[in-house]
Every structure is written in C-alpha cells, then in structure tokens.
Design an enzyme around this catalytic site. Structure first.
Site, PDB file in Angstrom:
ATOM      1  N   TYR A 123       0.818  -1.212   0.000  1.00 15.53           N
ATOM      2  CA  TYR A 123       0.000   0.000   0.000  1.00 15.53           C
ATOM      3  C   TYR A 123       0.856   1.269   0.000  1.00 15.53           C
ATOM      4  CZ  TYR A 123      -4.089  -2.884   1.059  1.00 15.53           C
ATOM      5  OH  TYR A 123      -5.087  -3.809   1.010  1.00 15.53           O
ATOM      6  N   LYS A 170       3.821 -14.464   5.118  1.00 15.44           N
ATOM      7  CA  LYS A 170       4.012 -15.402   3.998  1.00 15.44           C
ATOM      8  C   LYS A 170       5.516 -15.462   3.724  1.00 15.44           C
ATOM      9  CE  LYS A 170       2.097 -17.924   0.663  1.00 15.44           C
ATOM     10  NZ  LYS A 170       1.154 -19.033   0.833  1.00 15.44           N
ATOM     11  N   ASP A 203      -2.430 -17.772   4.396  1.00 13.49           N
ATOM     12  CA  ASP A 203      -3.520 -18.581   3.832  1.00 13.49           C
ATOM     13  C   ASP A 203      -4.071 -19.540   4.874  1.00 13.49           C
ATOM     14  OD1 ASP A 203      -0.894 -19.341   3.466  1.00 13.49           O
ATOM     15  OD2 ASP A 203      -1.210 -20.454   1.621  1.00 13.49           O
ATOM     16  N   ASP A 227      -5.527  -5.950   6.040  1.00 11.28           N
ATOM     17  CA  ASP A 227      -6.726  -5.401   5.414  1.00 11.28           C
ATOM     18  C   ASP A 227      -7.724  -6.529   5.133  1.00 11.28           C
ATOM     19  OD1 ASP A 227      -8.425  -3.649   4.232  1.00 11.28           O
ATOM     20  OD2 ASP A 227      -7.232  -3.302   2.436  1.00 11.28           O
TER      21      ASP A 227
END
Ligand code: NAI
Length: 333
Positions: A123, A170, A203, A227
């Site tokens: 972002y 991740k 995930d 988010d």
C-alpha cells in the site's frame, strides 16, 4: 470543551456520523466538533479530496472521527484513507472484533483484535506500468515500521490483558520482505515473555479463522494481509456494519468504522450506524472519557440484544434514525 475533527465523508457517511454525534451528545461528553470535508463530497464543493486544512485540523486537535470516503477503482484520486495514514503517520490500525448478542452470525464468543501495519507494504503506492505489457508494485517493508507495529501489538496485548499475539505472514515465499517483518516481531516478542507468541502463514490463518476463530487473540499483520483478515474477522461476527476501527500514530488518532461508503444504500436512512457509534465510543475512551465510552457501548449493546429496532442489514426494519433514537433513549433514561 475538547475539540475533535469530524469528517462526515461520502455515501452513508453523513447519515451514520449524524447518528454517532447524537449518541455522543446524549452520553454527556462535551465535544466541540470541527467539521471538515474530505473525499468525493469535498470534490463536489470544488475542494481537494484531502486538503492541507483537514490535515492541520487533525494535527492540531490530535483526534478525528471519520466517516467512510469513496475511492474510485483503477483511475481517479488515491484513497483518502491511505493518504491520511501516510501524512499523519498513523502507523497502527486497530480493529477489535467481538460477537454481539442479538447480531446473527455463524459463531459465538469471538473476541479478537487485528493490529495492522498501516503505512507501507504493497500500500506504499509505489507502482508503475511497463507499457501495456506489465505493471509492477513494490512491497516495501522496513525494520523501523515493523518493529514499531510489533511493539504496539505487544504493548496493546499487555495493557488489555490479552494472552497471545499471532503474527500473520508469507515468509515461506516472500523470504526477504515478510521475512524481515517476522524477524522484527520475533525480536520484540523476546521482551514480552508473559504473552504467548505464535506465527501462522496467511492462507492457513484464513482457513483457521473460519474453522476455529476462538484460537486467536491479537493478530499482528503487515498492511495487505491485515486489510483482508480484518474484513474476514468482521464477517465472523456478523459483518462490516458492526466493527469499529482506529488508526493510531504517535500523537494523533483517527477513528472510523471499518466499512466503506455503501453507495448502494446511501441517502436512504437505512445504514447501520453501529460501527460508527462504536468507533466514537473508542475515541471517547482514547481521550480519557472511559466512562462515557462504556456507557455508549452498553446502551448500544442493549438495543441490539433487545432486537426491536434493528436496521435492515441486521434483519430489522428500523431506519438509521430510529435505531439511533433507541440508543439515545437508553442513555437519557
Ligand atoms: P462497503 O463497505 O461500502 O459496502 C459493502 C456492502 O456492505 C454493501 O452492500 C453495503 O451496502 C454494505 N454496508 C456497508 N456498510 C454498511 C452499514 N453501515 N450498514 C448497512 N450496510 C452496510 O464496501 P464497497 O462497496 O467495497 O466500497 C464502497 C466505497 O467505500 C468504495 O469507494 C471504497 O473505496 C470505499 N471504502 C472506504 C473505506 C473507508 O473510508 N474507511 C473502507 C472501505 C471502502
């Protein structure tokens, strides 16, 4: 009287903000609202979507209550929220997610908090097109911002008597960027032996949250995962209309509902102002008006529990105004 900047925002923003203001007033809190235009509604009046005047008002007052602002997809202006967070260095996004009696959802007894880094990651807005064939976005992760948000999450956990901080990442794939975020979290965790530290890949976190949400307490996330995860968590307790949020910096804080401007229902007096009212209650607590903040929360929870005057998104047929009146009545009784 405490001065607070108020941004009614776009779409349903003005309706839910009006409701929140009435409830704050009924609580007895003495606030002088400094009303500012931002977003599409500012643009329609010939002003920039986020003017320097708005920024200096928030800096001066230290606190802002904000309605949702619209962001066009693909082209058009950059998100007012992202710009606000960067300009005011609102590095921490805080979203407490709790089950509410009377609000239908798939789960009960959920009580978790999403702490999201707010200023960088994908972002940061560093992206470019390579002709018509490709586009590149930079995922920016710095040690400074990662250490700062990890410290914020652990401090919050300690202060609010939370037991566990779970870092969402991740780093198995993005070994350098998410790897750095994780390294910083591990470093900070060493100073908080009283709080359980855990790491989960993003995930898997999504799957686990839907299967066993009760296993989570404080979730510490980089910007993008935070988010997405915070909306997922809102879904666990009944949707976007009931979750409050805060964007917190070193000396400034902006409080806002987590949902958007809901253009599909704007101007119809049917929007649910719960998230906005809970954000206002969070704001009151932040400025030292704990009792009044709590009073508002209790009155609101009572109205939801009774289930007589609910807005359509919660299965009722009350208007925003009628729902708000029921809370005000409780506060005045
Ligand atoms: P949205 O949250 O505005 O709406 C999603 C769905 O939830 C819609 O069906 C809407 O009617 C419903 N909904 C949302 N809030 C509600 C409420 N208080 N009461 C009852 N129903 C409610 O998300 P969407 O449609 O993706 O975004 C619309 C605009 O809002 C976009 O321009 C987006 O950029 C902006 N947005 C702004 C945010 C902010 O200012 N903090 C946050 C998220 C989106």
């Amino acid at each position: 009287m405490r001065k607070v900047t108020l941004i009614p925002g776009d779409g349903i923003g003005p309706e839910i903000t009006k409701a929140a203001l009435e409830v704050v007033e009924a609580s007895g809190a003495k606030i002088e609202w400094q009303i500012m235009d931002a977003g599409i509604s500012a643009n329609k009046k010939g002003k920039p979507v986020l003017s320097d005047e708005v920024i200096s008002s928030i800096k001066k007052n230290g606190v802002c209550l904000k309605g949702p602002t619209e962001t066009p997809v693909i082209s058009g202006h950059r998100s007012v929220n992202v710009a606000l967070r960067q300009k005011l260095n609102l590095f921490a996004n805080l979203r407490p997610v709790r089950s509410i009696e009377g609000v239908r959802s798939r789960f009960e007894g959920i009580d978790l908090v999403v702490v999201r880094e707010n200023t960088e990651d994908l972002y940061a807005g560093i992206e470019h097109r390579i002709g018509n064939v490709a586009a590149e976005s930079i995922k920016l992760i710095t040690a400074e911002a990662s250490l700062r948000i990890a410290k914020f999450a652990f401090e919050y956990a300690r202060r609010e008597k939370r037991k566990k901080v779970t870092v969402v990442h991740k780093a198995n794939i993005m070994k350098l960027s998410d790897g750095l975020f994780l390294e910083c979290a591990r470093e900070v965790a060493k100073d908080y032996p009283d709080i359980v530290y855990e790491e989960v890949i993003v995930d898997n976190t999504c799957m686990q949250l839907v299967k066993n949400p009760e296993n989570y307490d404080v979730l510490l996330c980089p910007n993008l995962y935070g988010d997405i995860i915070s909306d997922l968590c809102a879904g666990l307790v009944g949707g976007l209309g009931i979750v409050p949020g805060a964007n917190i910096g070193e000396s400034v804080a902006v409080f806002e509902a987590v949902h958007g401007s809901a253009p599909d229902i704007a101007g119809r007096n049917v929007a649910n102002p719960t998230a906005m009212i809970l954000s206002a209650a969070m704001m009151l607590k932040y400025i030292g008006e704990e009792e009044r903040g709590e009073k508002i929360e209790n009155a609101l929870l009572e109205v939801l529990r009774e289930g007589k005057n609910l807005t359509p998104d919660l299965g009722g047929s009350a208007t925003t105004f009628e729902f708000c009146r029921s809370i005000v009545k409780k506060l005045e009784s």
